[in-house]
Design an enzyme around this catalytic site. Sequence first.
Site, PDB file in Angstrom:
ATOM      1  N   LYS A 161       2.797  -3.142   6.430  1.00 36.84           N
ATOM      2  CA  LYS A 161       2.298  -3.878   5.271  1.00 36.84           C
ATOM      3  C   LYS A 161       2.871  -5.293   5.196  1.00 36.84           C
ATOM      4  CE  LYS A 161       1.609   0.334   2.507  1.00 36.84           C
ATOM      5  NZ  LYS A 161       0.154   0.374   2.701  1.00 36.84           N
ATOM      6  N   GLU A 249      -4.613   3.167   1.689  1.00 35.29           N
ATOM      7  CA  GLU A 249      -4.579   4.076   2.833  1.00 35.29           C
ATOM      8  C   GLU A 249      -4.190   5.430   2.262  1.00 35.29           C
ATOM      9  OE1 GLU A 249      -4.062   6.477   5.350  1.00 35.29           O
ATOM     10  OE2 GLU A 249      -2.058   5.635   5.660  1.00 35.29           O
ATOM     11  N   CYS A 283      -1.264  11.584   7.351  1.00 37.44           N
ATOM     12  CA  CYS A 283      -2.516  11.525   6.587  1.00 37.44           C
ATOM     13  C   CYS A 283      -3.752  11.674   7.464  1.00 37.44           C
ATOM     14  CB  CYS A 283      -2.585  10.220   5.805  1.00 37.44           C
ATOM     15  SG  CYS A 283      -2.337   8.746   6.823  1.00 37.44           S
ATOM     16  N   GLU A 461      -5.231  -1.356   7.600  1.00 38.28           N
ATOM     17  CA  GLU A 461      -3.929  -1.756   8.106  1.00 38.28           C
ATOM     18  C   GLU A 461      -4.121  -2.144   9.568  1.00 38.28           C
ATOM     19  OE1 GLU A 461      -1.442  -1.680   5.986  1.00 38.28           O
ATOM     20  OE2 GLU A 461      -1.323   0.209   4.888  1.00 38.28           O
TER      21      GLU A 461
END
Length: 487
Positions: A161, A249, A283, A461
């Site tokens: 990030k 995200e 994830c 991202e």
Amino acid sequence: MKAQPKASHFIGGAFVEDKAGKPLPVIYPATDEEIASLYSATPGIIEAAYAAALKAQGEWAALKPVERGRILRRTAEILREKNRKLSKLETLDTGKALQETLVADAASAADALEFFGGIISGFNGEFVELGGSFAYTRREALGICVGIGAWNYPIQIAAWKSAPALAMGNAFIFKPSENTPLSALALAEAYKEAGLPDGLFNVVQGYGDVGAALVNHRLTAKVSLTGSVPTGRRIMAQAGEQLKHVTMELGGKSPLIVFDDADLESAIGGAMLGNFYSTGQVCSNGTRVFVHKNIRERFIERLVERTRKIRIGDPFDEATQMGPLISAAQRDKVLSYIKKGKAEGATLACGGGVPKLQGFDKGFFIEPTVFADVTDTMTIAREEIFGPVMSVLEFSDEDEVIARANDSEFGLAAGVFTADLSRGHHVIGQIKAGTCWINAYNLTPVEVPFGGYKQSGIGRENGIAALAHYSQIKTVYVEMGKVDSPY
């Protein structure tokens, strides 16, 4: 304590403490031992972070991009030099096996810093010829950006990030997960050592109320979250009230499709990587494994055989392949899903219990679990579990499996294993997911965008796309002749 930092927060280039904040104990998941004691950010800490960021951002944005990039690349070098130390810290913080953190955490953070530091000087606007006149665009910083991290890849997420944000000339305020607050402070120290001006990367600790305060702060231009769908919805609503930029995200329940012509061992390896790495706390995991009926029995037999060989134990033993889950609450949640899977009629092929490990009886360990005979309507096939639980579903033909794969509110990732690359491209082209693999799974090089469709997120991202999400476009029209006016 084993991993006590100098202070809870890092603001304006220095460690800062305010013990008036709510206590934030840090627990080593393998033993349930407290390894550090921090404090959640008070309003004063939050305001100090914004003051430092505001003071530093303008001069930083005015630097040549190549100069900003040079500092990011130096930070990457520092992370690589300290990789083993940082990996041990990440293992303490997360419980993940050192075998994994050595290659997947600080190393990936360094890759992101190196990538964005290298490409930023070539990330330019457009020039448009308009006859006797012309126009051009500029990519400009947003201002102060906020990152809210998850507990599965703490330092990686902080870098994924902050690297594109800083490369674009923004200042950054990062709130790690309250479960894993330590490595973001180490990243802040690396930025400082590399020469990043004070105030550009700030770390504030805290629970959800601190995250909400950051999202709602009047100086926040953008919020980037890695987290659950419910958290994403709340932050989207909060940010939307002030029209702030967002990158989300979020979660997934991704399909991994194995056709009958696939290399069996490779497909099984991909399925295991897509379900058991990081103890299943990823994830993008392909937790719905669709296997063609012609190879189903062979697939499950070999999958179970390989799964039972996974070494669970001391995360600091480099032979260990799987550590504990992040917390007792997460283990209880995963065990409840396993119980529900059995109750709804799925066949427990292996795992499903809590292993007995000498010296780690208080840890949050769980066996890697495989369910067979899973149907699309079962809870374990619909909801994100976030643990090492694989569901194997049978399919007969291509159109059928595409429809079933897409029958989900999520759309983060998908994978296809087949010897027929034409079929692989065709199937992936029909799957509604943002990050896909053919004959691989869960490989996420920083050079390419990562993100999802549907409820799995907004924005991307990594890759050049991430720079676009941390910038705004200014269009400049230049008239080379006289103004043609009817007045």
